[in-house]
Motif scaffolding. Structure first.
Motif, mmCIF file in Angstrom:
data_model
loop_
_atom_site.group_PDB
_atom_site.id
_atom_site.type_symbol
_atom_site.label_atom_id
_atom_site.label_comp_id
_atom_site.label_asym_id
_atom_site.label_seq_id
_atom_site.Cartn_x
_atom_site.Cartn_y
_atom_site.Cartn_z
ATOM 1 N N LYS A 279 -10.957 -19.985 12.550
ATOM 2 C CA LYS A 279 -10.757 -18.922 11.621
ATOM 3 C C LYS A 279 -10.758 -17.523 12.233
ATOM 4 C CE LYS A 279 -12.402 -21.844 7.672
ATOM 5 N NZ LYS A 279 -13.050 -22.209 6.844
ATOM 6 N N PRO B 118 -3.085 -14.539 13.529
ATOM 7 C CA PRO B 118 -3.090 -16.011 13.545
ATOM 8 C C PRO B 118 -1.925 -16.353 14.478
ATOM 9 C CG PRO B 118 -3.226 -15.133 11.271
ATOM 10 C CD PRO B 118 -2.998 -14.086 11.763
ATOM 11 N N ILE C 129 -6.325 -19.350 12.596
ATOM 12 C CA ILE C 129 -5.696 -19.781 11.511
ATOM 13 C C ILE C 129 -6.550 -18.637 10.451
ATOM 14 C CG2 ILE C 129 -5.176 -22.097 12.093
ATOM 15 C CD1 ILE C 129 -7.676 -22.986 10.628
ATOM 16 N N GLU C 130 -5.826 -18.541 9.430
ATOM 17 C CA GLU C 130 -6.399 -17.614 8.405
ATOM 18 C C GLU C 130 -7.521 -18.504 7.598
ATOM 19 O OE1 GLU C 130 -4.638 -14.718 6.556
ATOM 20 O OE2 GLU C 130 -2.576 -14.946 7.718
#
Length: 191
Positions: free
Chosen positions: A88, A163, A190-191
């Motif tokens: 993340k 991202p 990734i978000e």
């Protein structure tokens, strides 16, 4: 006839040996002789000396393996691999690596030191360099033994990155020799 047979065996044996065998073959023969004499302790000491010869002859730092992990390793080989390469935004990226072929320094009082300066390069999968961070970390160990097992626990936090998929190129510069080693890990933010 017997003399010709002995001469042929000696010649055949001589041709089977490498020319100018050298210290590795000599040390291997010593190990074999110690094992034949049931001297396991001596054979292990000789095998360690052989390993040191090969170790010192490496021109660069090699990496046995590098793994994305869930937490810093508790010791050499004591790690938990991460199930995937997804992180993340702003999540710390933990990497475990096993370098070899490094040099040793003197810590005084019979101590040895192992140390690396760590450089990080962040790239796209296509190889475009997005950032270079020299001397981002130091890894050090002091021991009374010339350890051959060294775990490199690295933690990177890539703040402000968008991202996508990236390649992290880590360079270890040996503090006790001119040797350098590089390895890469691919990650996905990734978000």
């Amino acid at each position: 006839m017997f003399a010709k047979t002995v001469a042929a065996v000696v010649l055949g044996t001589a041709l089977a040996l490498p020319a100018g065998a050298g210290p590795v073959v000599d040390k291997a023969a010593e190990i074999e002789a110690l094992m034949a004499a049931d001297n396991a302790s001596g054979a292990i000491d000789a095998a360690n000396a052989l390993l040191a010869t090969v170790w010192d002859s490496s021109k660069e730092i090699g990496i046995h393996q590098t793994v994305l992990v869930t937490q810093p390793a508790a010791g050499y080989g004591i790690y938990n691999p991460r199930p995937d390469e997804k992180f993340k935004l702003d999540e710390p990226i933990l990497i475990y690596a096993e370098p070899f072929g490094f040099g040793y320094g003197s810590g005084g009082d019979g101590l040895y030191t192992i140390g690396f300066i760590v450089d990080l390069k962040v790239m796209t999968e296509a190889g475009e360099v997005l950032g270079e961070l020299p001397s981002v970390a130091n890894l050090d160990l002091t021991s009374r033994y010339q350890n051959r097992e060294f775990q490199a626990n690295l933690t990177y936090t890539l703040s402000g990155i968008v991202p996508g998929r990236y390649v992290l190129e880590t360079t270890l510069r040996d503090k006790n020799s001119e040797k350098v080693g590089t390895f890469q890990n691919t990650i996905e933010i990734i978000e």
